[in-house]
Design a protein around this motif. Structure first.
Motif, PDB file in Angstrom:
ATOM      1  N   UNK A 197       5.785   3.461  -6.298  1.00  0.00           N
ATOM      2  CA  UNK A 197       7.156   3.048  -6.629  1.00  0.00           C
ATOM      3  C   UNK A 197       7.144   1.755  -7.453  1.00  0.00           C
ATOM      4  N   UNK A 198       6.397   0.750  -6.973  1.00  0.00           N
ATOM      5  CA  UNK A 198       6.463  -0.568  -7.599  1.00  0.00           C
ATOM      6  C   UNK A 198       5.571  -0.687  -8.826  1.00  0.00           C
ATOM      7  N   UNK A 199       4.371  -0.160  -8.760  1.00  0.00           N
ATOM      8  CA  UNK A 199       3.517  -0.164  -9.949  1.00  0.00           C
ATOM      9  C   UNK A 199       4.110   0.766 -11.003  1.00  0.00           C
ATOM     10  N   UNK A 200       4.686   1.881 -10.560  1.00  0.00           N
ATOM     11  CA  UNK A 200       5.337   2.791 -11.494  1.00  0.00           C
ATOM     12  C   UNK A 200       6.483   2.134 -12.237  1.00  0.00           C
ATOM     13  N   UNK A 201       7.278   1.323 -11.526  1.00  0.00           N
ATOM     14  CA  UNK A 201       8.377   0.604 -12.182  1.00  0.00           C
ATOM     15  C   UNK A 201       7.841  -0.349 -13.232  1.00  0.00           C
ATOM     16  N   UNK A 202       6.747  -1.016 -12.914  1.00  0.00           N
ATOM     17  CA  UNK A 202       6.161  -1.991 -13.827  1.00  0.00           C
ATOM     18  C   UNK A 202       5.581  -1.330 -15.072  1.00  0.00           C
ATOM     19  N   UNK A 203       4.943  -0.192 -14.899  1.00  0.00           N
ATOM     20  CA  UNK A 203       4.284   0.453 -16.031  1.00  0.00           C
ATOM     21  C   UNK A 203       5.239   1.259 -16.912  1.00  0.00           C
ATOM     22  N   UNK A 204       6.417   1.589 -16.403  1.00  0.00           N
ATOM     23  CA  UNK A 204       7.328   2.440 -17.168  1.00  0.00           C
ATOM     24  C   UNK A 204       8.513   1.694 -17.775  1.00  0.00           C
ATOM     25  N   UNK A 205       8.760   0.456 -17.331  1.00  0.00           N
ATOM     26  CA  UNK A 205       9.952  -0.249 -17.794  1.00  0.00           C
ATOM     27  C   UNK A 205       9.855  -0.634 -19.274  1.00  0.00           C
ATOM     28  N   UNK A 258       0.835  -1.206   0.000  1.00  0.00           N
ATOM     29  CA  UNK A 258       0.000   0.000   0.000  1.00  0.00           C
ATOM     30  C   UNK A 258       0.869   1.255   0.000  1.00  0.00           C
ATOM     31  N   UNK A 259       1.839   1.277   0.896  1.00  0.00           N
ATOM     32  CA  UNK A 259       2.666   2.467   1.097  1.00  0.00           C
ATOM     33  C   UNK A 259       3.524   2.790  -0.127  1.00  0.00           C
ATOM     34  N   UNK A 260       4.022   1.755  -0.797  1.00  0.00           N
ATOM     35  CA  UNK A 260       4.970   1.968  -1.895  1.00  0.00           C
ATOM     36  C   UNK A 260       4.371   1.586  -3.255  1.00  0.00           C
ATOM     37  N   UNK A 261       3.062   1.684  -3.348  1.00  0.00           N
ATOM     38  CA  UNK A 261       2.395   1.315  -4.594  1.00  0.00           C
ATOM     39  C   UNK A 261       2.945   2.093  -5.788  1.00  0.00           C
TER      40      UNK A 261
END
Length: 292
Positions: A221-229, A216-219
């Protein structure tokens, strides 16, 4: 309400066992064989179990397998040999607090630390300069996304990721439905100390379940990495998953992660697709990995 008291009643049974000092069960022959085929390395004074085999001759491809919660590297045993025939090196580990790895207490387990464990293993095996393929499941998906973030941001000690394949992980907090006992433990309710002691060998300490809150706290960061890679990404999904239910999870995934390819397995496959349908899982993975 009846469900609540039934669960409390059932949990009193292992509590009695704990206070009577009933020992843990003996390891099965399969687990003993798995452990004997592995090795340990040291991470911050803790012993981390890993298993590595060499396979395909003439290939330099490496795949690293990241297991889920609350299990271990044994999750991959049904697909190990086929992977070994495709890759030069197949590597799996037990995260800190899981399987045969050390379980320090008290300890605040985190996704960030588990990602550092993976980086340390890669360094230990002399693969720092090697492009690696990540294949992950459940909890391992989130660890993989932290590794992806570090890779894409060129963080010190990061893995050089060749590809990423995820499977049935709680990537999106909005479509993730943890089980009843997980909710009790993660929320630090007044029952947490009791339940942590109560479950002893059946569940890990409350600290290790904080990964749900960390998602929840770092959504972003991690979803952003997945969608931008721009690294090749694939999702293998068992649609009968009660934790990441169909169709909400896969619809959101396809909407947000538009560069990723997706394999949805047969409708009766649930949360552990690599164990429930190893053939379908491997077919999906090899189709992905052989496409680039």
């Amino acid at each position: 309400m009846r469900e609540w008291w039934l669960l409390v009643g059932l949990l009193c049974i292992p509590l009695l066992a704990v206070y009577l000092h009933i020992p843990p069960p003996q390891l099965s022959p399969a687990l003993l064989t798995w452990r004997s085929a592995g090795a340990f390395f040291t991470f911050r004074s803790n012993n981390i179990f890993y298993r590595e085999t060499y396979g395909a001759v003439g290939s330099s491809d490496v795949v690293i397998l990241l297991h889920g919660f609350p299990t271990s590297s044994l999750d991959w045993y049904k697909i190990w040999e086929p992977l070994n025939r495709r890759f030069n090196r197949v590597i799996a580990l037990d995260f800190l607090g899981f399987g045969f790895s050390d379980k320090p207490r008290p300890h605040r387990y985190s996704i960030f630390e588990q990602a550092s464990v993976v980086e340390a293993l890669v360094s230990h095996l002399g693969l720092t300069e090697q492009r690696v393929n990540l294949l992950s499941h459940d909890y391992g998906d989130t660890v993989a996304l932290e590794l992806l973030y570090r890779s894409d941001h060129n963080r010190t000690g990061h893995l050089t990721i060749n590809s990423l394949c995820l499977s049935n992980g709680g990537i999106f907090p909005e479509t993730h439905h943890p089980r009843f006992l997980q909710k009790l433990l993660k929320d630090s309710s007044f029952l947490s100390p009791v339940l942590t002691r109560l479950t002893n060998y059946m569940m890990f300490s409350k600290g290790i379940l904080q990964f749900i809150n960390q998602r929840d706290e770092h959504r972003d960061r991690w979803v952003g990495a997945l969608t931008s890679t721009f690294i090749p990404v694939h999702m293998i999904y068992g649609p009968l998953d009660p934790v990441n239910p169909h169709p909400q999870f896969i619809f959101l995934y396809q909407k947000l992660v538009q560069r990723s390819t997706v394999s949805v397995l047969d409708e009766h496959i649930s949360h552990y697709p690599q164990l429930e349908d190893p053939t379908g899982f491997l077919n999906a993975y090899f189709s992905f990995i052989n496409a680039f």
